[in-house]
Enzyme design. Structure first.
Site, PDB file in Angstrom:
ATOM      1  N   HIS A   1       3.626  -0.981  -9.097  1.00 44.11           N
ATOM      2  CA  HIS A   1       4.581  -1.909  -9.724  1.00 44.11           C
ATOM      3  C   HIS A   1       3.837  -2.986 -10.524  1.00 44.11           C
ATOM      4  CE1 HIS A   1       7.004  -0.583  -6.100  1.00 44.11           C
ATOM      5  NE2 HIS A   1       7.856  -0.365  -7.074  1.00 44.11           N
TER       6      HIS A   1
ATOM      7  N   SER B   1       6.293   3.330  -2.663  1.00 43.24           N
ATOM      8  CA  SER B   1       6.737   2.518  -1.524  1.00 43.24           C
ATOM      9  C   SER B   1       6.947   3.406  -0.308  1.00 43.24           C
ATOM     10  CB  SER B   1       8.036   1.793  -1.869  1.00 43.24           C
ATOM     11  OG  SER B   1       7.855   1.039  -3.046  1.00 43.24           O
TER      12      SER B   1
ATOM     13  N   GLY C   1      11.733  -3.182  -5.010  1.00 41.74           N
ATOM     14  CA  GLY C   1      10.914  -4.006  -4.121  1.00 41.74           C
ATOM     15  C   GLY C   1       9.881  -3.197  -3.362  1.00 41.74           C
TER      16      GLY C   1
ATOM     17  N   LEU D   1       6.741  -3.960  -3.247  1.00 38.24           N
ATOM     18  CA  LEU D   1       5.872  -3.797  -4.420  1.00 38.24           C
ATOM     19  C   LEU D   1       4.451  -3.408  -4.023  1.00 38.24           C
ATOM     20  CD1 LEU D   1       7.043  -6.917  -6.479  1.00 38.24           C
ATOM     21  CD2 LEU D   1       7.950  -4.575  -6.525  1.00 38.24           C
TER      22      LEU D   1
END
Ligand code: PAF
Length: 281
Positions: free
Chosen positions: A37, A186, A31, A33
Site C-alpha cells: 500500500h 493483508s 486498511g 496497510l
C-alpha cells in the site's frame, strides 16, 4: 493528517486542499496497510499531488462465506503509517455512511468481471465497482492508484472509468513482494509458519510457467505443470491458473499477444492470488 468520517466534512476538506490548484490523488484501500500500500502512496505523491487514502472494509465485495469479520482492522497503526508518509487526508467512513438505509444501487462491469475471481467469487466485482464509484464521487480525485497485485480489479476499474466517462486517470503500480518473492497482501497475516513457506509455491509456479511459455512451450502444458506444483505444496482448491489477454482478460491458449498469467488458490483458510506479465517472443 486529517481523519474524516462523514461526507460534508470530506467535501469541505477536499475543497480546501484543491484551493492551491494542485492535483489530487486517491489511494483506495481496505486498511491493514503494508509496504504494498505504501508503494501506492509513494506513486500518489508524485508530481506534487495532494493525497487522500481511503480505508473502508467493503462488505459488498465479500460473499457471506468469506472473511469479512476476520479481515484485519488496525486503523490507529494505519493512520500512523500514513501520517509518516505525508498523506493529507484519511477518509474512513463507517458502513452506515457508505451504505445508508435504503441503499439500492449496483455498478456491474460485464465481460472483464466475469471469469477468474469473478467466477470464483460471484458478486465480488460488483461490490468493488460499486464502492470504487462511490469513493470516486466522494473524493473527486484527478488520479486514482491501484496495485497490479489485484490485476483483474485494475482491469475492471479501467473498463468502468472508460465506459462511464469518469474524468480520472487510473494508475497501476507493480506488485510489491517480500524478499523471497511472495506478493504482499493483508491476507498473508492469516498464514501460519508452514503455510507461509508453502505459499512461495504460488509465485514460483507462475514464474516457471511464464518462463516455459516465453520459451515457446505449449500454454496448456505449462498451466498444467503450474497447477501440479500448487497441488503438491498443499494448495486446495486451485481456483484457476489461466493465461489471459493482458487488456481484456479473455483466456488465451496461444501466446500471440501481451498476456497475463493469473493464479488463485487456497492454502488452509487463506486464499492467495498472484499474477505475472507474459510476453510473446
Ligand atoms: O483493493 C482493495 O483493497 C479493495 O478492493 C478496494 C479497491 C479498496 C475496494 O474496496
Amino acid at each position: 493528517m486529517q481523519i474524516l468520517r462523514d461526507i460534508p466534512a470530506l467535501r469541505t476538506a477536499i475543497a480546501a486542499l484543491r484551493a492551491d490548484g494542485k492535483p489530487l490523488a486517491l489511494v483506495p484501500t481496505m486498511g491493514a496497510l503494508h509496504e504494498g500500500h505504501m508503494a501506492l502512496v509513494d506513486e500518489a505523491r508524485r508530481h506534487g499531488r495532494h493525497v487522500v487514502v481511503s480505508i473502508f472494509v467493503n462488505p459488498k465485495q465479500f460473499a457471506p462465506t468469506e472473511d469479512l469479520d476476520a479481515y484485519p482492522r488496525r486503523e490507529a497503526k494505519d493512520a500512523a503509517m500514513l501520517t509518516a508518509a505525508g498523506v493529507n487526508l484519511l477518509w474512513a467512513p463507517g458502513v452506515d455512511i457508505m451504505y445508508p438505509a435504503g441503499f439500492a444501487s449496483t455498478i456491474s462491469v460485464s465481460g472483464v468481471s466475469d471469469g477468474l475471481d469473478g467466477a470464483a467469487r460471484p458478486g465480488h466485482f460488483d461490490g468493488v465497482a460499486t464502492v470504487v464509484t462511490k469513493l470516486f464521487n466522494q473524493v473527486c480525485p484527478d488520479v486514482a492508484i491501484f496495485g497490479e497485485k489485484d490485476y483483474q480489479q485494475l482491469a475492471v476499474i479501467r473498463r468502468m472509468v472508460a465506459d462511464l466517462d469518469m474524468p480520472i486517470d487510473i494508475v497501476g503500480v507493480p506488485t510489491q513482494r517480500a524478499e523471497d518473492g511472495l506478493a504482499l497482501s493483508s491476507r498473508n497475516a492469516y498464514l501460519n509458519e508452514a503455510e507461509r513457506k508453502a505459499a512461495l509455491a504460488l509465485p514460483r509456479a507462475l514464474g516457471e510457467a511464464k518462463r516455459q511459455m516465453e520459451k515457446g512451450e505449449a500454454v496448456e502444458g505449462a498451466l498444467a505443470k503450474a497447477i501440479a506444483i500448487l497441488t503438491t505444496h498443499g494448495f486446495d482448491p486451485v481456483d484457476y491458473v489461466t493465461l489471459c489477454d493482458a487488456a481484456t482478460l479473455e483466456p488465451i491458449t496461444v501466446l500471440d499477444r501481451p498476456a497475463r498469467l493469473l493464479g488463485a488458490a487456497r492454502l488452509g483458510r487463506t486464499r492467495l492470488i498472484d499474477n505475472v506479465a507474459v510476453h510473446p517472443a
